[in-house]
Design an enzyme around this catalytic site. Structure first.
Site, PDB file in Angstrom:
ATOM      1  N   HIS A  49       0.824  -1.205   0.000  1.00 30.73           N
ATOM      2  CA  HIS A  49       0.000   0.000   0.000  1.00 30.73           C
ATOM      3  C   HIS A  49       0.860   1.259   0.000  1.00 30.73           C
ATOM      4  O   HIS A  49       0.522   2.255  -0.618  1.00 30.73           O
ATOM      5  CB  HIS A  49      -0.919  -0.024   1.221  1.00 30.73           C
ATOM      6  CG  HIS A  49      -1.943   1.069   1.221  1.00 30.73           C
ATOM      7  ND1 HIS A  49      -3.113   0.989   0.514  1.00 30.73           N
ATOM      8  CD2 HIS A  49      -1.955   2.272   1.832  1.00 30.73           C
ATOM      9  CE1 HIS A  49      -3.808   2.088   0.700  1.00 30.73           C
ATOM     10  NE2 HIS A  49      -3.137   2.889   1.489  1.00 30.73           N
ATOM     11  N   HIS A  95      -9.893   2.762  -1.272  1.00 31.16           N
ATOM     12  CA  HIS A  95     -10.123   2.392   0.117  1.00 31.16           C
ATOM     13  C   HIS A  95     -10.926   1.099   0.144  1.00 31.16           C
ATOM     14  O   HIS A  95     -12.003   1.027   0.726  1.00 31.16           O
ATOM     15  CB  HIS A  95     -10.808   3.521   0.890  1.00 31.16           C
ATOM     16  CG  HIS A  95     -10.005   3.960   2.072  1.00 31.16           C
ATOM     17  ND1 HIS A  95     -10.559   4.325   3.263  1.00 31.16           N
ATOM     18  CD2 HIS A  95      -8.669   4.045   2.239  1.00 31.16           C
ATOM     19  CE1 HIS A  95      -9.591   4.646   4.108  1.00 31.16           C
ATOM     20  NE2 HIS A  95      -8.447   4.485   3.512  1.00 31.16           N
ATOM     21  N   GLN A 318      -7.626   9.918  11.552  1.00 30.11           N
ATOM     22  CA  GLN A 318      -7.852  10.737  10.364  1.00 30.11           C
ATOM     23  C   GLN A 318      -7.691  12.222  10.650  1.00 30.11           C
ATOM     24  O   GLN A 318      -7.590  12.640  11.794  1.00 30.11           O
ATOM     25  CB  GLN A 318      -9.256  10.457   9.833  1.00 30.11           C
ATOM     26  CG  GLN A 318      -9.439   9.034   9.364  1.00 30.11           C
ATOM     27  CD  GLN A 318      -8.715   8.776   8.065  1.00 30.11           C
ATOM     28  OE1 GLN A 318      -9.062   9.287   7.034  1.00 30.11           O
ATOM     29  NE2 GLN A 318      -7.658   7.981   8.127  1.00 30.11           N
ATOM     30  N   SER A 551      -3.687  -0.868  -5.632  1.00 35.07           N
ATOM     31  CA  SER A 551      -4.311  -1.671  -4.586  1.00 35.07           C
ATOM     32  C   SER A 551      -4.244  -3.130  -5.021  1.00 35.07           C
ATOM     33  O   SER A 551      -4.943  -3.541  -5.950  1.00 35.07           O
ATOM     34  CB  SER A 551      -5.764  -1.229  -4.381  1.00 35.07           C
ATOM     35  OG  SER A 551      -6.412  -2.110  -3.496  1.00 35.07           O
TER      36      SER A 551
END
Lengths: 763, 227
Positions: A49, A95, A318, A551
């Site tokens: 990632h 995501h 976050q 991804s």
């Protein structure tokens, strides 16, 4: 004794997703064994990632330069120059894994992360798009769970994008069984900046303070990047603590306060804390600036007491940023953040040793060369020109028409009804009406699916500029699955066609490569040739790739997804151009097909509908023809010779034609156009020697559908001849919702197809 | 003429409202920070759309406690114009400057679409440039726009012609399809649809939301002349 230690270490390495070879490499470079904190940092930064260890060498092949490119890959987002000092930053990011276990938060944090990439560049976010791929929500054993995942992900995107006040102007939804258990959420965002005021991310100036900005650090999202680099299985739900929780309100304050702080001139560089949090942003800033960084974890705002060093380092809480400030002006910057109620505290400084060091309770708990974490991360080449597996070859070599009897003219109506009831063709209004598409007052066109959204650009200060940008995402993963090379080229071409359909000039690409486990030869083959395809197509269209996201490990219980190299693209409209739309405008207008029309049933929605599987070669592609036709389409729009433009896409010629009789603009009630079509396809069918179903429902690259006033026909035809693009008149628009395929045929009512189109994808 | 646009943390349509005052009307506008109290001599206040204070607790519930809103309340009580759009409408009901409440849409989803509205009362500061019963199209973008009030309040609103805009069809469950209401004095208007998002067509400021701001502009001019 030795054995016990080694077993323990093996176990630790396994949990951290590191190989023994990687451990050896770390030890060799450090001249000692890493401590537990350091090992944790390597675990996330050396994950696929973060460092793209399986794809980096492939990505290097992509074209990245062009006259409009102000920033290519390597920073938080790519940037293209528009004109008059206006530039646009844009990027796409996935995501996927978080969405599979907690769809609402997984999707929200996807949107939040991509927005931070944009405003970190000092660009105000002006548009969002979302490319979604889920398992079928209406049939099959996982339908209920898929519906839950899908509708919650959509609500999450809506929640976040609406609250931060960035319009969602486009994107796409696609359903296939291969995404059951491993859905894809790819979020794209674009922002505007002025006068080349790009914010960079490399640390500058030894002794300059490092400012931590944003939410407190908590234990959420621990090791999320490493989690995102594993295959999913039944136990993945237990990974829920690896999913971060998003707060769009914090993000909104972060956007406003950061943009204001950047204006002060005292912020020298900035990096958002995304995957791998403080570890990643600290190491990347240091490495990029050829500097070191010393950060005192005790100064980092914590959400809970007694957090361990390890937790500070790997938290993916976050809405946080790291910045390097001009020494002596800390207070001025902190005051701006205080005004917005955003925590900001100096946690460290830039050093001259090129190492990233962390202090915890007065002790140095991490001391590693920053570049060892980033630039020197492993890169695995799995061989050039990997061979196609026998299984894939056999699938591709099957006859696309195998097992399919042709349809009769009298059956066309019922096939249309069935196709419009397919999830991939039905109108996704239930999705897009949950997104605020007009906030900021710049939306010229909000796309529902598979076309382009168009947003006006303002001058600095807010007055209208003559420019607008068109944005799109696209990829048909079935084509890529059957033939990665041409399939990826098709994805780029389709994105270009989407832009051309509104009249825009394609400028640049951001790509999101969603694949399975690259350690499996079959998957590596897909990845390798998909990148080759993107490279070739982007060179042909002169649309450089300015960055994106990879991804991998998108598998569920050992089965890989259909590979989806999603192409996000930005295009330009100038001179206050009004974007063209796909719908037919009025009865009496004539309809024609232009471009290269080579339909096949291989990998088509129709083939899937009838056979419940896909096989055979997907649509072929000629990049030369694509480029030529695209230029012609833009010319026809610019010269106002056409009333509508769409391309021929999913569902083939007839589905695309009929869809253009439906009103697609959310601003108006559907089903009111009352338009229909009187076609005559006999010439086309004879010349291309096609079966009826291949003619009507076969899918193709390179084709557009245009409509024009009857007295424009000669001019349109002449323009096509001059451009050496095939021109095929198909018929005319009718004033009632019926269809005929040849002059003497009984009328087919379009009502039931329309009903299916409207209701199938309600949420 | 000067318009004041209140900015709460989480407001996101302040620029859209700025467009209306500065680019459509060619007048001055200032942003009024939620923690300040000085209205800076503005002639009208706009409470813009967005998610003030993250809409935590309830939409608009926290904004009513901000220092700026105290000043706005006094301003409204003096009969000066206060326009609340979307989240601004929610702030006005939470502040009791307008009656009733805005609850979750019946779909329980955020809903963004163009809606047809009828102009029910053209005798207000805000609507005299529309014609009675005129149908206009404005976008909505909200999760909580379902207008609710007790039956006697609804009756009062209807009897006093305080329902200024009504949805042409049911979109969110609002009682009597109410889209916008004013106070009894007519100087405070709250509406869920966004007039400031239908201001332009291509490059011209000729959208269907424009007459609302033109109405307000001429109303203020008249007041200024009479002082």
């Amino acid at each position: 004794m030795m054995l016990t230690v080694s077993l323990e270490l093996q176990q630790t390495l396994k949990e951290m997703n590191l190989t023994e070879g990687e451990y050896q490499k770390i030890t060799n470079h450090l001249g000692r064994e890493p401590n537990f904190n350091e090992l944790g940092m390597f675990s996330v930064l050396w994950s696929e990632h973060c460092c793209y260890k399986n794809s980096r060498h492939l990505l290097k092949k992509l074209p990245t330069e062009g006259p409009r490119i102000l920033q290519g890959p390597g920073e938080n987002a790519g940037v293209v120059a528009i004109g008059d000092g206006i530039a646009v930053a844009f990027k796409i990011e996935s995501h996927n894994h978080p969405t599979a276990v907690e769809p609402f938060q997984g999707a929200t944090t996807g949107v939040g992360g991509i927005l931070r990439d944009i405003f970190t560049m000092n660009a105000r976010p002006i548009a969002n798009l979302n490319s979604l791929r889920f398992g079928p929500i209406n049939a099959g054993e996982d339908a209920q769970r898929n519906r839950y995942l899908f509708s919650r992900a959509v609500e999450g995107i809506a929640h976040y994008g609406n609250c931060v006040g960035v319009p969602t102007v486009g994107g796409e939804v696609f359903f296939d069984e291969s995404y059951s258990g491993n859905p894809l959420v790819n979020a794209m965002a674009a922002g505007v900046l002025y006068d080349d005021e790009l914010m960079e991310s490399g640390a500058v100036g030894v002794g300059n303070p490092v400012l931590y900005v944003g939410s407190d650090t908590g234990k959420d999202g621990m090791g999320g990047a490493a989690f995102a680099s594993r295959e999913l299985d039944e136990a993945s739900n237990e990974d829920r603590p690896a999913v971060q929780v998003g707060d769009p309100f914090s993000e909104k304050l972060l956007i406003e306060s950061c943009l204001e702080a950047f204006q002060s001139g005292y912020v020298l560089s900035a990096q958002d804390m995304g995957a791998a949090g403080l570890t990643c942003s600290g190491a990347e800033m240091a490495a990029k600036g050829n500097k070191g960084m010393l950060i005192d974890l005790d100064k980092v705002p914590a959400r809970e007491p007694d957090m361990k060093a390890y937790e500070y380092l790997l938290s993916e809480s976050q809405e946080r940023m790291l910045m390097v400030l001009d020494k002596g002006h800390e207070q001025a910057v902190i005051d701006i953040f205080s005004k917005w109620g955003v925590p900001a505290v100096v946690v460290g400084e830039v050093t001259d040793d090129e190492n990233i060091r962390f202090l915890y309770h007065g002790e140095e708990v991490v001391n590693v060369p920053a570049k060892l974490l980033t630039d020197l991360a492993p890169s695995y080449k799995r061989g050039a020109e990997p061979p196609e597996s026998e299984r894939a070859k056999a699938l591709r070599n099957r006859d696309p028409e195998e097992g399919l009897t042709d349809i009769l003219l009298s059956e066309v109506g019922s096939w249309l009804e069935k196709l419009f009831g397919q999830l991939n063709i039905a109108r996704p209004m239930g999705v897009f009406q949950q997104y605020d598409r007009h906030v900021q007052n710049n939306t010229l066109l909000a796309s529902e699916s598979n076309t382009s959204g168009v947003v006006r650009l303002r001058k600095k200060g807010g007055a209208f500029s003559p420019y607008s940008i068109a944005l799109t995402t696209d990829c048909n993963p079935r084509y890529v699955y059957l033939e990665p090379w041409s399939g990826a080229k098709s994805a780029v071409a389709e994105a270009c066609r989407n832009l051309a359909c509104v009249g825009a000039e394609p400028l640049a690409v951001t790509d999101n490569l969603n694949f399975g486990n690259p350690e499996k030869p079959e998957i590596y083959y897909q990845l390798y040739y998909a990148v080759e395809g993107i490279k070739e197509a982007c060179e042909a269209f002169q649309t450089p790739v300015t960055g994106g996201n990879v991804s991998l490990y998108n598998e569920h219980s050992g089965t890989a997804i259909y590979p989806a190299p999603v192409i996000g693209m930005v295009g330009l409209l100038e001179n206050n151009a009004t974007p063209m739309t796909p719908q037919f405008k009025s009865a009496g207008d004539e309809v024609a097909l232009i471009g290269r029309f080579k339909p096949t049933l291989g990998g088509s929605e129709y083939q899937f509908l009838r056979q419940d599987e896909i096989y055979g070669r997907p649509p072929t592609i000629s990049l030369q023809d694509e480029v030529r036709t695209l230029a012609l389409v833009r010319q026809l729009i610019a010269e106002s010779q056409v009333q509508s433009v769409s391309d021929v896409s999913l569902g083939g010629l007839l589905v695309s034609l009929v869809e253009n009789t439906f009103k697609q603009n959310l601003s108006e009630q559907v089903g009111e156009t009352g338009l229909g079509l009187a076609l005559n396809l006999a010439d086309l069918q004879a010349r291309e020697s096609l079966r009826l179903d291949a003619l009507l429902f076969g899918e193709t690259n390179g084709s557009y559908l245009i409509s024009y006033l009857p007295d424009q026909k000669a001019a349109v035809q002449q323009a096509c001849e001059e451009a050496k693009v095939a021109f095929e008149p198909l018929g005319a628009v009718l004033d009632s919702p019926v269809l005929t395929l040849q002059p003497d045929q009984k009328e087919i009512s379009l009502q039931s197809a329309l009903d299916q189109w409207r209701t199938t994808l309600a949420l | 003429m000067k318009f004041g646009i209140v900015v709460f943390p989480g407001s996101n349509c302040e620029r859209d409202s700025f467009d209306a005052a500065v680019r459509a009307l060619n007048e001055e506008a200032v942003y009024l920070w939620h923690q300040d109290t000085d209205l800076q001599g503005v002639d009208a206040v706009i409470l813009p759309g967005g998610f003030s204070y993250g809409d935590y607790l309830r939409s608009g519930a926290l904004a009513r406690f901000s220092p700026m809103l105290n000043s706005v309340r006094t301003f409204a009580e003096q009969g000066r114009p206060v326009l609340g759009i979307c989240n601004g409408f929610q702030v006005l009901t939470e502040s009791h400057l307008l009656p009733g409440a805005l609850t979750r849409n019946t779909s329980l989803q955020f809903l963004c679409r163009q809606v047809a509205l009828t102009v029910e009362n053209t005798k207000t500061l805000y609507t005299h440039q529309y014609t009675q019963g005129q149908t206009i199209t404005l976008p909505i973008a909200h999760a909580e726009g379902n207008y609710f009030a007790q039956p006697d309040t609804i009756k009062q609103l209807e009897d006093n012609h305080q329902v200024v805009f009504r949805y042409a069809e049911d979109v969110n469950g609002s009682i009597n399809r109410i889209a916008g209401i004013c106070n009894k004095a007519g100087n405070v208007l709250g509406m869920m649809p966004h007039p400031e998002r239908n201001l332009w067509k291509q490059t011209q400021w000729t959208g269907e939301g424009r007459p609302l701001f033109d109405s307000l502009y001429t109303s203020i001019l008249k007041t200024l002349a009479s002082v």
